[in-house]
Write a protein that holds these residues in place. Sequence first.
Motif, short mmCIF file in Angstrom:
data_model
loop_
_atom_site.label_atom_id
_atom_site.label_comp_id
_atom_site.label_asym_id
_atom_site.label_seq_id
_atom_site.Cartn_x
_atom_site.Cartn_y
_atom_site.Cartn_z
N THR A 4 0.96 -1.36 -0.10
CA THR A 4 -0.01 0.12 -0.06
C THR A 4 0.78 1.16 0.07
OG1 THR A 4 -0.13 -0.18 2.30
CG2 THR A 4 -2.06 -0.99 1.17
N LYS A 5 2.24 1.06 0.09
CA LYS A 5 3.11 2.20 0.20
C LYS A 5 3.10 2.62 -1.35
CE LYS A 5 6.84 0.80 2.05
NZ LYS A 5 8.10 0.33 2.40
N ASP A 50 -14.62 -12.45 5.71
CA ASP A 50 -14.22 -11.40 6.59
C ASP A 50 -13.38 -11.72 7.80
OD1 ASP A 50 -15.96 -12.53 8.50
OD2 ASP A 50 -17.46 -10.71 8.51
N HIS A 52 -1.57 -5.85 12.58
CA HIS A 52 -2.78 -5.85 11.59
C HIS A 52 -2.02 -6.05 10.42
CE1 HIS A 52 -1.73 -1.64 10.60
NE2 HIS A 52 -1.80 -1.35 11.89
N ASP A 68 -3.41 -4.08 4.53
CA ASP A 68 -4.67 -4.04 3.59
C ASP A 68 -5.99 -3.84 4.02
OD1 ASP A 68 -4.43 -6.38 4.09
OD2 ASP A 68 -4.99 -7.22 2.01
N GLY A 69 -6.16 -4.76 4.98
CA GLY A 69 -7.64 -5.08 5.52
C GLY A 69 -7.64 -4.32 6.87
N ASP A 70 -6.46 -4.13 7.52
CA ASP A 70 -6.18 -3.33 8.57
C ASP A 70 -7.19 -3.25 9.64
OD1 ASP A 70 -4.88 -1.19 9.68
OD2 ASP A 70 -5.76 0.36 8.40
N THR A 71 -7.98 -4.58 10.00
CA THR A 71 -8.57 -4.55 11.22
C THR A 71 -7.93 -4.91 12.45
OG1 THR A 71 -9.24 -6.76 11.02
CG2 THR A 71 -10.40 -5.15 9.61
N GLY A 72 -6.77 -5.73 12.57
CA GLY A 72 -6.30 -6.22 13.72
C GLY A 72 -7.09 -7.26 14.27
N GLN A 73 -8.05 -7.98 13.72
CA GLN A 73 -9.19 -8.70 14.36
C GLN A 73 -8.87 -10.18 14.21
OE1 GLN A 73 -12.68 -5.24 13.82
NE2 GLN A 73 -12.93 -7.11 13.05
N PRO A 93 -6.69 -11.96 17.62
CA PRO A 93 -7.50 -12.29 18.67
C PRO A 93 -8.70 -13.39 18.47
CG PRO A 93 -7.18 -10.00 18.77
CD PRO A 93 -6.56 -10.45 17.39
N LYS A 124 -10.06 -2.63 20.72
CA LYS A 124 -9.94 -3.62 19.60
C LYS A 124 -9.63 -5.13 20.10
CE LYS A 124 -7.96 -2.44 15.76
NZ LYS A 124 -7.91 -1.43 14.68
N ASP A 125 -9.01 -5.26 21.05
CA ASP A 125 -8.54 -6.60 21.52
C ASP A 125 -9.79 -7.21 22.01
OD1 ASP A 125 -5.82 -7.52 23.27
OD2 ASP A 125 -7.87 -8.17 23.89
N SER A 156 -12.54 -7.75 19.23
CA SER A 156 -12.40 -8.80 18.46
C SER A 156 -12.56 -10.33 19.33
CB SER A 156 -10.77 -8.93 18.11
OG SER A 156 -10.20 -7.71 17.64
N ALA A 157 -12.41 -10.41 20.28
CA ALA A 157 -12.39 -11.65 21.20
C ALA A 157 -13.99 -11.75 21.23
CB ALA A 157 -11.60 -11.44 22.24
N ALA A 213 -14.23 -2.73 11.67
CA ALA A 213 -12.90 -1.89 12.36
C ALA A 213 -12.84 -0.29 12.10
CB ALA A 213 -11.76 -2.91 11.90
N ASP A 214 -12.42 0.26 13.00
CA ASP A 214 -11.91 1.71 12.95
C ASP A 214 -12.84 2.46 12.01
OD1 ASP A 214 -8.90 1.72 14.15
OD2 ASP A 214 -8.95 -0.14 12.51
N ARG A 244 -16.03 3.02 7.01
CA ARG A 244 -14.48 3.11 7.35
C ARG A 244 -13.83 3.24 5.90
NH1 ARG A 244 -11.45 -2.34 7.67
NH2 ARG A 244 -10.04 -1.03 8.45
N PHE A 304 -9.56 0.20 2.20
CA PHE A 304 -8.06 0.22 1.91
C PHE A 304 -7.53 0.82 0.45
CE2 PHE A 304 -9.07 -3.33 -0.49
CZ PHE A 304 -8.16 -3.76 -1.21
N ARG A 317 2.11 10.02 5.96
CA ARG A 317 2.91 8.71 5.87
C ARG A 317 4.09 8.70 4.99
NH1 ARG A 317 0.34 2.98 4.59
NH2 ARG A 317 0.81 3.52 2.28
#
Lengths: 274, 343
Positions: free
Chosen positions: A13-14, A93, A122, A125-130, A133, B107-108, B111-112, B123-124, B141, B144, B248
């Motif tokens: 993505t850069k 997802d 994370h 691209d999707g960038d959720t970090g989900q 966990p 977020k932590d 997600s759980a 998210a976000d 959101r 991407f 960025r």
Amino acid sequence: MHIVVCVKQVPDTKIIKINPKTNTLDRRSAPAILNPYDAHAVQEAVKIKEKTGGTISVLSMGPPQATAVIKKSVEIGADQGYLISDRAFAGADTLATSYALSKALERISKELPIDMIICGKHAIDGDTGQVGPGIARRLDIPPVTNVIEVTEVNEREKTVLIQRKLTNGYELVQSEMPCLLTVEKEINDIKYSPMPNMISAARYEPIIWAVDDLENVDRSQLGLKGSPTVVGKMFTPPRPEGGKKLDGSADEQVGQLMDILMEKKDLFTLQSTK
Amino acid sequence: MDFQDYKGVWVFIEQKDGAVASVSLELLGAGRKLADKRGVELAGILIGENVKHLTNTVFEYGADTVYVYDQPIFKHYRTESYMKALLECSDKHKPEIILFGATSTGKDLASAVATDLPTGLTADTTELDVEEETGLLLASRPAFGGNIMATILCKKYRPQMATVRSKVMKALPPQLGRTGKIVEETIALKEEDIRTKVLEIVKATVKKVRIDEADIIVAGGKGLGSYEGFQLIHQLAETLGGAVGASRDVVEAGWIDHAHQVGQTGVTVTPKIYFAIGISGAIQHIVGMKNSGLIIAINKDKEAPIFQNCHYGIVGDAFEIVPILIEQFKQALSKEKVTNTSG
Ligand SMILES: Cc1cc2nc3c(=O)[nH]c(=O)nc-3n(C[C@H](O)[C@H](O)[C@H](O)COP(=O)(O)OP(=O)(O)OC[C@H]3O[C@@H](n4cnc5c(N)ncnc54)[C@H](O)[C@@H]3O)c2cc1C
Ligand SMILES: Cc1cc2nc3c(=O)[nH]c(=O)nc-3n(C[C@H](O)[C@H](O)[C@H](O)COP(=O)(O)OP(=O)(O)OC[C@H]3O[C@@H](n4cnc5c(N)ncnc54)[C@H](O)[C@@H]3O)c2cc1C
């Protein structure tokens, strides 16, 4: 010690460029790379293995081309890699992604029990970090997110000591193993891969599994079907009214700007009277 | 699943060091709007040790009800303990929507919880709305890489969940003395059931850059050309008494540390004055600063998208404009000083 690192192939993505006329992204402009956070995750596994010995596996879900990120992981120091690739996984997802990955992890752990799973904080691209966990919950192991240091791994006691990043500092967490960590970039520096790794990576053939290679899979939880979230409409964000352009020579423009700024001079006076 | 059973909007109240996190107050503001549109209650869910006194704040910022879990086991945030409380509470009272701050804790936890429920989690989020009739949450959101927003929907599951970026929603002005219903809950959870322990909390010794608290931010972009060129941004920031922000691309180029990055993958800021200098104005940057009080853009390309997102724009070369600005500003300040001391 068996560490499994989950690695995702992402567009860089850069480099990716947006076409300002159509507001779409020019995918051809971006090569596919190993998610940068996942590179740090593999590197951390290598660091741990230097102390404990053992095996590092990597796991990815994606199209056949995603074998490239497994090879890249081998270059960094992973011993082996698995790719799960099947049409049934498409359109997942984060819930469906963590389900599919957890099924593959169950199979991997049958071959060699897993002590630790490491994910990136994370994916860029999707960038959720989900996903991290999510996997931890599905395998019912404790998750520790935002890890900036793995301080100590105690194989005998089956515990690990971790620094977890907070907004203004960190907390020292002790977790039972097996556990799942998600790592921040600052956890380590990516080292140049040693020559022998490059050679083995070039020759390495990842193990590829389809859905049928996994056990006890409920297909209704996979891919698009298994995804509770759907992308509704896509739109260009409403932009605030276009700004007023100041005009005249540079000096004149700055002069006008000064008038505007001076209306807010309370903000500055603190500074000036100091 | 009978959707009729699910009612109300919940906000997870994040707290630390005896105070409610500002993002939770913002979410109460946003949640209030959703709840009013749906004609339902807004509730806070507060988990911790010795946190009961915080319910006042939660009411003052808009909640009708607060569910409280106040037990020693919740002294530190841990995924497993907090998650169990939230799952139990959600099972019992069945909210239609649960909102979390998109912080590391939020977020932590989200997600759980979403995995166990199971349900969808957006998210976000940077924009929130709800369909009045159906209660469908419209959580948008930035998508991407694209110059677009995506609205994420969760049509078939309840509750619907979203994490929301801080500084994007607005807290309501607190109504002192406003109260509501406190529902005290307890959970039978033993320390042995939790597989992680927080041994110590270390406050960072290094002074962290917190640009999100600055009143004035001078942000520079790739247009400054080089590390050396970027020093101009530092000079202006110093003159104005502001903090330095960056796009960025500047961070990637190594001209400044990531803590200064404004935008989707950086910090969201709402200073009173924001300067965007040599920044093109990509959506990922804009989402991080668009709520600033006064946005001033300086860019040599008159077509740059940043001009669509500013209050005032100067089309010109930063290396010409900024030194003049620094000069004039210094003069103005010294005049101020003179008038201050003489008056
Ligand atoms: C515009 C857009 C918006 C989206 N919004 C949402 C949303 O709000 N909620 C939602 O649930 N889904 C959403 N998705 C879908 C989501 O991007 C996918 O589920 C994706 O497969 C995983 O999410 P992620 O990229 O966010 O991963 P993250 O959760 O950010 O990844 C964290 C870590 O998990 C591991 N990991 C993730 N994916 C893989 C993989 N395929 N193989 C191996 N390891 C992996 C890696 O270690 C990675 O570092 C969205 C997709 C798009 C295109
Ligand atoms: C998933 C994802 C997340 C992202 N997250 C972020 C984020 O958090 N924050 C962020 O900022 N970006 C983010 N980006 C990157 C974003 O898309 C842009 O690439 C980036 O913001 C561009 O930085 P820039 O404006 O500094 O550089 P450029 O786009 O190169 O713009 C430079 C500008 O400077 C102007 N200029 C050149 N010379 C001068 C001069 N002498 N004087 C005045 N003006 C001059 C040019 O006209 C141009 O408009 C993200 C991208 C993706 C895909």
